[in-house]
Write a protein that holds these residues in place. Sequence first.
Motif, PDB file in Angstrom:
ATOM      1  N   GLN A  46       4.044  -7.207   9.984  1.00 26.04           N
ATOM      2  CA  GLN A  46       4.329  -5.960   9.476  1.00 26.04           C
ATOM      3  C   GLN A  46       5.527  -5.114   9.760  1.00 26.04           C
ATOM      4  O   GLN A  46       6.732  -5.711  10.767  1.00 26.04           O
ATOM      5  CB  GLN A  46       3.028  -4.781   9.621  1.00 26.04           C
ATOM      6  N   PRO A  83       2.416   1.197   0.362  1.00 27.39           N
ATOM      7  CA  PRO A  83       2.058   0.239   0.620  1.00 27.39           C
ATOM      8  C   PRO A  83       2.726  -0.219   1.491  1.00 27.39           C
ATOM      9  O   PRO A  83       3.399   0.225   2.171  1.00 27.39           O
ATOM     10  CB  PRO A  83       1.860  -0.696  -0.929  1.00 27.39           C
ATOM     11  N   ASN A  86       2.416  -7.586   5.013  1.00 34.36           N
ATOM     12  CA  ASN A  86       2.424  -7.836   6.622  1.00 34.36           C
ATOM     13  C   ASN A  86       2.453  -9.782   5.753  1.00 34.36           C
ATOM     14  O   ASN A  86       3.339  -9.917   4.889  1.00 34.36           O
ATOM     15  CB  ASN A  86       0.954  -7.644   6.676  1.00 34.36           C
ATOM     16  N   ASP A  99     -12.113  -1.480   6.180  1.00 37.22           N
ATOM     17  CA  ASP A  99     -10.498  -0.810   5.912  1.00 37.22           C
ATOM     18  C   ASP A  99     -11.023   0.922   7.196  1.00 37.22           C
ATOM     19  O   ASP A  99     -12.624   1.386   6.810  1.00 37.22           O
ATOM     20  CB  ASP A  99     -10.272  -0.349   5.049  1.00 37.22           C
ATOM     21  N   SER A 117      -9.310  -0.662  -1.456  1.00 42.88           N
ATOM     22  CA  SER A 117      -8.865  -1.616  -1.480  1.00 42.88           C
ATOM     23  C   SER A 117      -7.312  -2.824  -1.888  1.00 42.88           C
ATOM     24  O   SER A 117      -8.681  -3.012  -3.225  1.00 42.88           O
ATOM     25  CB  SER A 117      -8.771  -2.326  -0.068  1.00 42.88           C
ATOM     26  N   THR A 119      -4.408  -5.824  -2.341  1.00 41.57           N
ATOM     27  CA  THR A 119      -3.260  -6.881  -1.547  1.00 41.57           C
ATOM     28  C   THR A 119      -2.383  -7.044  -2.812  1.00 41.57           C
ATOM     29  O   THR A 119      -3.379  -7.674  -3.856  1.00 41.57           O
ATOM     30  CB  THR A 119      -4.242  -8.131  -1.225  1.00 41.57           C
ATOM     31  N   LEU A 133      -7.950 -14.494   1.747  1.00 38.45           N
ATOM     32  CA  LEU A 133      -9.227 -13.134   2.151  1.00 38.45           C
ATOM     33  C   LEU A 133      -9.830 -13.936   0.960  1.00 38.45           C
ATOM     34  O   LEU A 133     -10.299 -14.382   0.475  1.00 38.45           O
ATOM     35  CB  LEU A 133      -7.662 -12.251   0.523  1.00 38.45           C
ATOM     36  N   ALA A 151      -3.101  -9.347  -7.662  1.00 33.62           N
ATOM     37  CA  ALA A 151      -3.493  -8.127  -7.069  1.00 33.62           C
ATOM     38  C   ALA A 151      -4.688  -8.229  -6.877  1.00 33.62           C
ATOM     39  O   ALA A 151      -5.161  -8.514  -7.330  1.00 33.62           O
ATOM     40  CB  ALA A 151      -2.814  -6.769  -7.294  1.00 33.62           C
ATOM     41  N   ALA A 172       1.967 -10.113   2.031  1.00 29.61           N
ATOM     42  CA  ALA A 172       1.544  -9.580   1.111  1.00 29.61           C
ATOM     43  C   ALA A 172       2.529  -8.028   1.365  1.00 29.61           C
ATOM     44  O   ALA A 172       2.118  -7.534   2.233  1.00 29.61           O
ATOM     45  CB  ALA A 172       0.290  -9.836   0.603  1.00 29.61           C
ATOM     46  N   PHE A 174      -0.249  -4.527   0.937  1.00 25.73           N
ATOM     47  CA  PHE A 174      -1.655  -4.063   0.870  1.00 25.73           C
ATOM     48  C   PHE A 174      -1.236  -2.048   0.744  1.00 25.73           C
ATOM     49  O   PHE A 174      -0.431  -1.593   1.754  1.00 25.73           O
ATOM     50  CB  PHE A 174      -2.046  -4.540   1.547  1.00 25.73           C
TER      51      PHE A 174
END
Length: 227
Positions: A46, A83, A86, A99, A117, A119, A133, A151, A172, A174
Amino acid sequence: MLLHVPNVLSKDQVQSIRQAIQQDNQWVSGKKTAGSQAIKIKNNLQIDIESELYQQLSQFVIQNIKKSLLVQSFALPNEILLPMFNCYQDSGNYGNHVDNAILYMNEKGKNVRTDVSMTIFLSEPDEYEGGELIIEDTYGAHEVKLDAGDAIVYPATSLHRVEPVTNGARIAAFTWIQSMVKDDWQRTMLFNLDMTILKLRQQLGDSEEVVALTSHYHNLVRQWGDL
């Protein structure tokens, strides 16, 4: 409900972000922000949230999220967390997890409930192998691998994972959204109603019936909204 939102970032914007990331190289272990359970199954990198690069990129991306009418209609945002970014490579992956329900919003000094959520993919699908994902809901497992700039938005209550990246790198952004309407079923109904009203307005204009439906929509938001 899952929603694919195209072009949250343009190709030029994605390229600018990727160039800035490559030049500054502020990657740290993703385990740095993992809890006691996640640290065992989280294997990624990250961007350091203490870095100047992170501050610049996160502000840029969140402004584009706020401009997306589809995101606004689907999530009905009350708060959007800055945001994070990662990278998955060299078999990097993130096992099945849900999460955290509450996250701390540093810039406003308060806790935020994570209802939705999100991404945003920053790598094109042909730049890496694996890295899908996987989002699970009552209808089964959904595999998501989108074009850069697109997204996926989905309920934060969903069990999800990132499959191992066996070649290349998957980058990405997120984030999470606290919605004005915390119930996923109610948000889905409101989104479907909003999209129906939009189509009817295109066909019929602001007819008496369309205005009545619009009134019902806003009254439901008043009834279900939590501010």
